[in-house]
Design a protein around this motif. Structure first.
Motif, PDB file in Angstrom:
ATOM      1  N   LEU A 238      43.380 -12.623 -65.358  1.00  0.00           N
ATOM      2  CA  LEU A 238      44.059 -13.609 -64.189  1.00  0.00           C
ATOM      3  C   LEU A 238      44.811 -12.702 -63.269  1.00  0.00           C
ATOM      4  N   VAL A 239      44.381 -13.236 -62.149  1.00  0.00           N
ATOM      5  CA  VAL A 239      44.524 -12.331 -60.824  1.00  0.00           C
ATOM      6  C   VAL A 239      46.074 -12.600 -60.585  1.00  0.00           C
ATOM      7  N   GLN A 240      46.883 -11.545 -60.373  1.00  0.00           N
ATOM      8  CA  GLN A 240      48.260 -11.549 -59.725  1.00  0.00           C
ATOM      9  C   GLN A 240      48.472 -11.116 -58.505  1.00  0.00           C
ATOM     10  N   GLN A 241      47.423 -10.327 -57.814  1.00  0.00           N
ATOM     11  CA  GLN A 241      47.506  -9.648 -56.335  1.00  0.00           C
ATOM     12  C   GLN A 241      46.066  -9.592 -56.154  1.00  0.00           C
ATOM     13  N   LEU A 242      45.985  -9.718 -54.729  1.00  0.00           N
ATOM     14  CA  LEU A 242      44.548  -9.693 -54.178  1.00  0.00           C
ATOM     15  C   LEU A 242      44.677  -8.786 -52.933  1.00  0.00           C
ATOM     16  N   VAL A 243      43.978  -7.843 -52.760  1.00  0.00           N
ATOM     17  CA  VAL A 243      43.913  -6.903 -51.683  1.00  0.00           C
ATOM     18  C   VAL A 243      42.586  -6.402 -51.078  1.00  0.00           C
ATOM     19  N   TYR A 244      42.255  -6.759 -49.956  1.00  0.00           N
ATOM     20  CA  TYR A 244      41.025  -6.523 -49.336  1.00  0.00           C
ATOM     21  C   TYR A 244      40.914  -5.209 -48.445  1.00  0.00           C
ATOM     22  N   CYS A 245      39.903  -4.479 -48.540  1.00  0.00           N
ATOM     23  CA  CYS A 245      39.725  -3.274 -47.635  1.00  0.00           C
ATOM     24  C   CYS A 245      38.570  -3.159 -46.867  1.00  0.00           C
ATOM     25  N   GLU A 246      38.511  -2.943 -45.683  1.00  0.00           N
ATOM     26  CA  GLU A 246      37.435  -3.271 -44.742  1.00  0.00           C
ATOM     27  C   GLU A 246      36.686  -1.886 -45.005  1.00  0.00           C
ATOM     28  N   THR A 247      37.416  -0.761 -45.304  1.00  0.00           N
ATOM     29  CA  THR A 247      36.377   0.458 -45.617  1.00  0.00           C
ATOM     30  C   THR A 247      35.656   0.311 -46.712  1.00  0.00           C
ATOM     31  N   GLY A 248      34.560   0.239 -46.863  1.00  0.00           N
ATOM     32  CA  GLY A 248      33.956  -0.060 -48.288  1.00  0.00           C
ATOM     33  C   GLY A 248      33.676  -1.453 -48.441  1.00  0.00           C
ATOM     34  N   ASN A 249      34.388  -2.442 -47.997  1.00  0.00           N
ATOM     35  CA  ASN A 249      34.203  -3.995 -48.195  1.00  0.00           C
ATOM     36  C   ASN A 249      34.295  -4.147 -49.501  1.00  0.00           C
TER      37      ASN A 249
ATOM     38  N   LEU B   9      42.774 -27.225 -52.568  1.00  0.00           N
ATOM     39  CA  LEU B   9      41.998 -26.580 -53.465  1.00  0.00           C
ATOM     40  C   LEU B   9      41.666 -27.357 -54.906  1.00  0.00           C
ATOM     41  N   GLU B  10      40.281 -27.286 -55.074  1.00  0.00           N
ATOM     42  CA  GLU B  10      39.347 -28.195 -55.935  1.00  0.00           C
ATOM     43  C   GLU B  10      39.895 -27.776 -57.260  1.00  0.00           C
ATOM     44  N   ARG B  11      40.213 -26.557 -57.244  1.00  0.00           N
ATOM     45  CA  ARG B  11      40.542 -25.569 -58.482  1.00  0.00           C
ATOM     46  C   ARG B  11      42.066 -25.079 -58.333  1.00  0.00           C
ATOM     47  N   SER B  12      42.798 -24.939 -59.733  1.00  0.00           N
ATOM     48  CA  SER B  12      43.940 -24.365 -59.563  1.00  0.00           C
ATOM     49  C   SER B  12      44.040 -23.081 -58.846  1.00  0.00           C
ATOM     50  N   GLY B  13      44.778 -22.702 -57.961  1.00  0.00           N
ATOM     51  CA  GLY B  13      44.694 -21.605 -57.309  1.00  0.00           C
ATOM     52  C   GLY B  13      46.035 -20.969 -56.941  1.00  0.00           C
ATOM     53  N   GLY B  14      46.005 -20.214 -55.929  1.00  0.00           N
ATOM     54  CA  GLY B  14      47.457 -19.559 -55.574  1.00  0.00           C
ATOM     55  C   GLY B  14      47.914 -18.236 -56.329  1.00  0.00           C
ATOM     56  N   ARG B  15      47.016 -17.861 -57.236  1.00  0.00           N
ATOM     57  CA  ARG B  15      47.409 -16.524 -57.731  1.00  0.00           C
ATOM     58  C   ARG B  15      46.836 -15.317 -57.024  1.00  0.00           C
ATOM     59  N   GLY B  16      47.341 -14.986 -56.016  1.00  0.00           N
ATOM     60  CA  GLY B  16      47.178 -14.024 -55.176  1.00  0.00           C
ATOM     61  C   GLY B  16      45.922 -14.465 -54.064  1.00  0.00           C
ATOM     62  N   VAL B  17      46.590 -14.131 -52.953  1.00  0.00           N
ATOM     63  CA  VAL B  17      45.727 -14.418 -51.593  1.00  0.00           C
ATOM     64  C   VAL B  17      45.745 -13.487 -50.412  1.00  0.00           C
ATOM     65  N   THR B  18      44.625 -13.233 -50.074  1.00  0.00           N
ATOM     66  CA  THR B  18      44.443 -12.130 -48.953  1.00  0.00           C
ATOM     67  C   THR B  18      43.305 -12.580 -48.305  1.00  0.00           C
ATOM     68  N   ARG B  19      43.086 -11.833 -46.864  1.00  0.00           N
ATOM     69  CA  ARG B  19      42.272 -12.005 -45.903  1.00  0.00           C
ATOM     70  C   ARG B  19      40.686 -11.256 -46.449  1.00  0.00           C
ATOM     71  N   GLY B  20      39.659 -11.845 -45.906  1.00  0.00           N
ATOM     72  CA  GLY B  20      38.667 -10.935 -46.119  1.00  0.00           C
ATOM     73  C   GLY B  20      37.988 -10.601 -44.860  1.00  0.00           C
ATOM     74  N   LYS B  21      36.539 -10.461 -44.612  1.00  0.00           N
ATOM     75  CA  LYS B  21      36.109 -10.131 -43.320  1.00  0.00           C
ATOM     76  C   LYS B  21      36.311 -11.479 -42.380  1.00  0.00           C
ATOM     77  N   ASP B  22      36.403 -10.955 -41.177  1.00  0.00           N
ATOM     78  CA  ASP B  22      36.690 -12.005 -40.074  1.00  0.00           C
ATOM     79  C   ASP B  22      37.691 -12.949 -40.641  1.00  0.00           C
ATOM     80  N   ASP B  23      37.229 -14.325 -40.671  1.00  0.00           N
ATOM     81  CA  ASP B  23      38.077 -15.288 -40.970  1.00  0.00           C
ATOM     82  C   ASP B  23      38.024 -15.619 -42.537  1.00  0.00           C
ATOM     83  N   ILE B  24      37.635 -15.079 -43.361  1.00  0.00           N
ATOM     84  CA  ILE B  24      37.496 -15.444 -44.553  1.00  0.00           C
ATOM     85  C   ILE B  24      38.783 -15.167 -45.637  1.00  0.00           C
ATOM     86  N   LEU B  25      38.991 -16.302 -46.228  1.00  0.00           N
ATOM     87  CA  LEU B  25      40.379 -16.254 -46.957  1.00  0.00           C
ATOM     88  C   LEU B  25      39.968 -16.293 -48.564  1.00  0.00           C
TER      89      LEU B  25
END
Length: 1126
Positions: A75-86, A31-47
């Motif tokens: 600052l993000v603590q949690q990430l959630v992706y929803c397919e319905t509504g994208n 990761l080029e930038r400091s990350g790790g504050r919440g991870v989830t999947r997106g569409k297909d194989d998007i992270l």
């Protein structure tokens, strides 16, 4: 880790460790930038990876390279992706001025668009609409308004609803699409709809439509929010009662506002909870009080019972009876307790962990259902004790819906409206049949499967598996057939037990089978890989992403490992390859891997997972391997499983023969089951030769049975079969009936009907009957509702009529064939006509058969009440009897001599004939002849109360036509003929007045009111006997006497018949004087005629006195005898 069969044991659960799961590729990206504050999947194989006020978008297919990003407010603590509504939901924090953090829940729309140099639009959900000036899809932030600090956020992938955990509350925001009032632009919004108050502080939430799961450190609760129609009805009644109560208070002008003013209702009873308790009390308590008060009452909450998970479609049970054990009544209210602290529902949530449902005001709910209409039904509840069970906290709650693809395709429109009034159920959830729930503690994972029902309390919950990890777990990811667990030592991969519906959906419709493995059997640890400092585990469509932290140096850096998942086909092949290496050393390991591999393919097919291999072909190969294994076993149950797996594999019987060794224990039973199954296709000559050669060597005695029962040899000339059967017959002096019948079939197929009669003649009649009843399918076929006699049955008609009759009478009586279908099938081969010697023969055969059948079953109400099964046969019988009356069957007809002698006693075959028929032609015209034979006149016989002469003398001297008349009269005296049959007979008697017995047939077919008129006019001398036979009530005799007196009075003095009617009237009154009580006699006589018949009245009075005196004397005598015996 090398392939092994080592066993890891933890918490008394066994895990088989075999390395068969291999990732196809591993990519590493920093990761080029400091990350790790919440991870989830997106569409297909998007992270999606949260960073400092930004979310990175990475494509794992391309090695995890950065594809873009979008900014966040805080600052993000949690990430959630929803397919319905994208959209992406975030839980963000902002440092507070006086310490601590402020927490916000925000939704980001259009996050996957190019947002470079584009401003982020912001609004508040449910309160502020988007700008109407721009149609551009720019990044948009929608803030979810909260009244309490948020701890966890999730969303429903089916409906788009967002659930936020705030302390003990879970608030659900409904996803909705609105239209802008001005610009008419559609936009996404979220409305606060429902608040659920739990009995513990919620740390994690999972939502799938109306299924909701919540966990704390020591408690887990999965429940279903249902619309209770009873509560909804009760709420309406409650509202009406309150309105009526308010009106009554207004009329009485009372200022008292106490709830006690409502008679018989308490404050508790007015609440929804109280109403529910009252309903349960009304339905259950009244009948169960005596059970709970009994000394031997058993509380099921103290029992230890776990519902088991068996895969497959169970056999249908036609027995609808059930047993009710008093000590088990009310068990459903206790739930199913499997171990301390666990409850498997469905039960009311108020009994274990109460859930308060609150509808937030202002929400636009469909139908505007009140909060009292909703009920939380507990499906799974677990509570851990900090002191006795240190394996806490609960975490990694996963709630996955299960859909039946076939159901959603066929009945999607209909199923969609299954519960249209439920605001949490999506419009496209018609195919949802259940859900899978996964929950874990640091050392043990629990899998449950829920099968939903329209009635929430009719749903079922079973345990799907227990997973014991090698080290404490941090995070899990669930594939359709695999569980990936991130533990302290690395990444562990286990096989999973799919939902039962998943397995059943790919079984053939006609196949009822149970598919192992059972949930209590060991799961397989198929992959164990070391990883260090991994913080998150995320699953995408084709990759498994691990985010690891590098703590060396100053700043904390992160690395993304992209593990590319193997396809279902590759995993299956590797499992089979490794399993074969254990086939000899450890057969149980081989079977276990075959079963796990089979479930992998089944699950992949159900979920339509992409694969380069033909998964259905692999499933057939897997079924064949399982069939091979079970065929090598020693028990019939395992051979049955082998047969079922071979049916799934679509292997032909000859292919099964080639796969198995001749010494295989289950070869013959399995092959026989396959050949006898109706779905097995017809074998080609080469395939049939292969099968018969094997049977000739191993089990030649089975050939006859298979030939008789199987449809697989239709196109085979059976020359080889003939040789095998002849060889078997030569081994014994007493031929087996099955060998003889099979030999007859072979000759019949070869066109040698004469040889067939010779072959069957080698068996005794009873042997032939028994073997034909055992293989009754050889005698007739039914296609498209039409029944046809087989060639074998036609040979029996020509050469073995007695056997043919006995067999088919038994088949019809047992319900395997209806009498109507038999008649149609017989007439189709042997047409019946009322003239001609050959046609006479066919007609007589059918007549004899039907008479023999009714001789056996005419008085069996179970058969005669099913008119639609025999009415055609009755019509044919009536036509044959009428044809006989016209002389169609003369004395030269080819009747069966044995049955002809027996027919002489069938004058009351169907029902007793009325005695007055003996006073009608033709019997009244043959009195001189009968007197000469019997020695008395008809009048003398009737005066003595005996059967008419023709009923006593219908022996061999009666002609065939006269006997047919007697039998037809018996038939018309029963309930068997239909109204149409009687109408046809009446037309025949009217149009053929000179036919034998036409007058008697006419009487039997007329309406009751017309019968009296006809007998009175034409045969007055039979009127008395007619009344005795046909009348029971005084009203009927009153009608007879009245009409007789009226007719007599209408005759002139010069009419010669006047004396006849006077004598008949005298006879009728004389009979009534003796047989009827005085009050009945007076009622029968017309009131105006009492003076005329005073003498008869005196006689009746005297007879009544004499009867009374006789009764009194007998009573006195009995009393005297009783006293003398003391």
């Amino acid at each position: 880790m090398a392939d092994s069969n080592s066993i890891n044991q933890h918490h008394s659960k066994m895990v088989r460790v075999i390395s068969v799961h291999h990732f196809t590729r591993q990519d590493v990206a920093g990761l080029e930038r400091s990350g790790g504050r919440g991870v989830t999947r997106g569409k297909d194989d998007i992270l999606l990876v949260g960073g400092e006020h930004t979310v990175d978008i990475r494509d794992l297919k391309l090695g995890g390279v950065l594809q873009g990003s979008f900014p966040t407010v805080d600052l993000v603590q949690q990430l959630v992706y929803c397919e319905t509504g994208n959209f992406v939901v975030t839980l963000e924090t902002k440092p507070a001025r006086h310490g601590g953090d402020h927490k916000y829940v925000r939704v980001y729309l259009n996050w996957d668009h190019d947002n470079t140099n584009q401003p982020m639009r912001a609004r508040i959900a449910g309160r502020v609409t988007p700008s109407s000036q721009s149609n551009e899809a720019n990044l948009e932030m929608v803030e979810i308004p909260l009244r309490k600090p948020a701890e966890f956020v999730t969303c429903c992938q089916s409906t788009g609803n967002v659930a936020v955990a705030c302390g003990i509350s879970v608030t659900i925001f409904r996803f909705c699409q609105k239209t802008h009032d001005i610009s008419k632009i559609k936009f996404i919004d979220f409305e606060e709809f429902m608040e659920l108050d739990m009995s513990f502080i919620v740390k994690e939430v999972a939502v799938s439509e109306d299924l909701i799961g919540c966990v704390s450190e020591s408690e887990a609760h999965i429940f279903q929010v249902t619309v209770n129609s009873n509560l909804l009805k009760g709420n309406s009644e409650e509202k009406d009662n309150k309105v009526e109560e308010k009106r009554s208070k207004s009329r009485s002008k009372s200022k008292t506002r106490s709830a006690s003013r409502s008679p018989g209702r308490s404050v508790e009873s007015l609440s929804s909870a109280g109403m529910l308790r009252n309903q349960q009390l009304n339905h259950n308590e009244e009948s169960l009080v005596y059970v709970r008060d009994a000394e031997d009452y058993v509380d099921l909450s103290e029992l230890n019972w776990v519902p088991t998970l068996s895969y497959g479609r169970k056999r249908q049970n036609d027995d609808s009876r059930f047993l009710l054990f008093p000590s088990l009544v009310g068990a459903a209210q206790c739930g199913t307790v499997s171990e301390p602290g666990e409850v498997i529902g469905p039960v009311s949530s108020s009994q274990w962990s109460a859930v308060r449902v609150k509808i937030v005001g202002g929400a636009s709910t469909p139908g505007k259902l009140p909060a009292s209409a909703f009920e939380a039904v507990t499906l799974i509840h677990r509570r851990a004790d900090h002191t006795t069970d240190p394996d806490i906290p609960f975490s990694n709650l996963r709630l996955t819906p299960v859909y039946d693809s076939q159901l959603s395709k066929k009945d999607g429109q209909q199923s969609t409206s299954r519960r249209p009034s439920h605001p949490l159920v999506g419009c496209g959830s018609g195919g949802r049949v259940g859900a899978s729930v996964f929950l874990t503690t640091p050392h043990v994972g629990q899998l449950y499967h829920i099968t939903l029902s329209q009635n929430a309390y009719g749903s079922s919950v079973v345990r799907g598996g227990v997973f014991s990890y090698t080290a404490p777990v941090y995070s899990v990811a669930l594939e359709s057939s695999l569980l990936h667990a991130l533990t302290l030592t690395g990444l562990e991969t286990y096989t999973m037990r799919p939902h039962p519906v998943v397995v059943v959906s790919h079984l053939p419709e006609e196949l009822n089978m149970i598919v192992p493995p059972h949930w209590e059997e060991t799961v397989c640890l198929v992959g164990l890989r070391p990883f260090l400092n991994v913080e998150t585990l995320t699953l995408t469509d084709s990759c498994l992403a691990l985010l690891a932290a590098n703590n060396e140096g100053g700043d904390k850096a992160h690395t993304v490992y992209s593990l590319h998942l193997p396809s279902a086909g590759s995993l299956y092949k590797e499992m089979v390859r490794v399993g074969r290496t254990h086939r000899s050393a450890s057969p149980s390991t081989y079977l276990h891997l075959l079963l796990e591999a089979h479930l992998v393919l089944t699950t992949a097919l159900h979920h339509n997972l992409p694969s380069e291999e033909d998964l259905y072909s692999l499933l057939q190969d897997s079924s064949a391997l399982l069939g091979d294994y079970y065929a090598m076993c020693e028990t019939e149950g395992e051979w049955q499983q082998a047969t079922q797996y071979y049916q799934v594999s679509s292997l032909t019987p000859d292919a099964v023969v080639e796969r198995l060794e001749p010494q295989c224990p289950g070869l013959v039973p399995v092959l026989e089951s396959l050949l006898l199954h109706p779905s097995t296709p017809t074998l080609t000559p080469a395939q049939a030769n292969c099968v018969l050669e094997m049977l000739e060597k191993i089990a030649p005695y089975k050939v006859s049975t298979i030939i008789l029962k199987s449809n697989c040899f239709k196109e085979y000339k059976k020359d080889k079969v003939l040789g095998i059967i002849k060889q078997e017959l030569s081994k014994s002096s007493e031929p087996r009936p099955t060998d003889v019948l099979a030999l007859a079939l072979v000759f019949l197929d070869r066109g040698s009907a004469e040889q067939v009669s010779t072959v069957v003649a080698s068996l005794r009649a009873y042997q032939l009957v028994m073997v034909l009843l055992q293989y009754s399918g050889l005698l007739f076929t039914t296609q498209e509702g039409t029944t046809r006699l087989s060639p074998l049955a036609q040979v029996l008609v020509e050469h073995k009529k007695e056997v043919f009759t006995e067999v088919f009478v038994s088949l019809i009586g047992e319900g395997k064939l209806s009498l109507n279908d038999f008649v149609d099938a017989f007439i189709a081969v042997y047409p019946i006509v009322s003239c001609g010697p050959e046609c006479n023969t066919h007609s007589l055969w059918l007549r004899d058969f039907l008479e023999k059948f009714f001789l056996e079953y005419a008085h069996n109400h179970v058969i005669t009440e099913q008119r639609d099964r025999y009415d055609r046969a009755i019509t044919v019988l009536v036509s044959l009897y009428l044809a006989s009356l016209m002389g169609a069957f003369g004395d030269k007809s080819k009747e069966d001599p044995n049955w002809s002698d027996q027919r002489a006693g069938l004058e009351e075959l169907y029902a007793p004939r009325p005695m007055f028929l003996g006073l009608l032609p033709p019997f009244s015209q043959e009195q001189s002849v009968i007197r000469g034979q019997v020695g008395e006149t008809a009048e003398e016989s009737c005066a003595g109360g005996k059967t008419p002469p023709e009923a006593e003398e219908v022996g061999r001297n009666l002609s065939s036509s006269l006997l047919h008349l007697l039998v037809l009269q018996s038939l018309l005296s029963s309930d068997l003929p239909s109204a149409e049959d009687r109408s046809n007979v009446l037309k025949f008697a009217t149009s053929n007045p000179t036919a034998l017995g036409a007058q008697s047939l006419r009487v039997l077919c007329l309406e009751p009111s017309q019968q009296l008129e006809y007998v009175l006019q034409e045969f007055p001398h039979a009127l008395l006997q007619f009344g005795k036979d046909m009348y029971e009530s005084p009203a009927e005799w009153e009608d007879l006497v009245a009409k007789l007196i009226s007719h007599k009075s209408s005759l002139p003095e010069s009419d010669p018949s006047l004396q006849v009617y006077s004598d008949v009237l005298s006879d009728v009154l004389g009979e009534l004087v003796v047989s009827a009580p005085l009050d009945v006699f007076l009622r029968v006589l017309p009131t105006s005629r009492h003076e005329e018949f005073r003498g008869h009245i005196r006689q009746c009075h005297s007879a009544a006195l004499a009867l009374h005196l006789r009764t009194s004397l007998m009573t006195y005598a009995h009393s005297v005898l009783a006293q003398m015996s003391k």
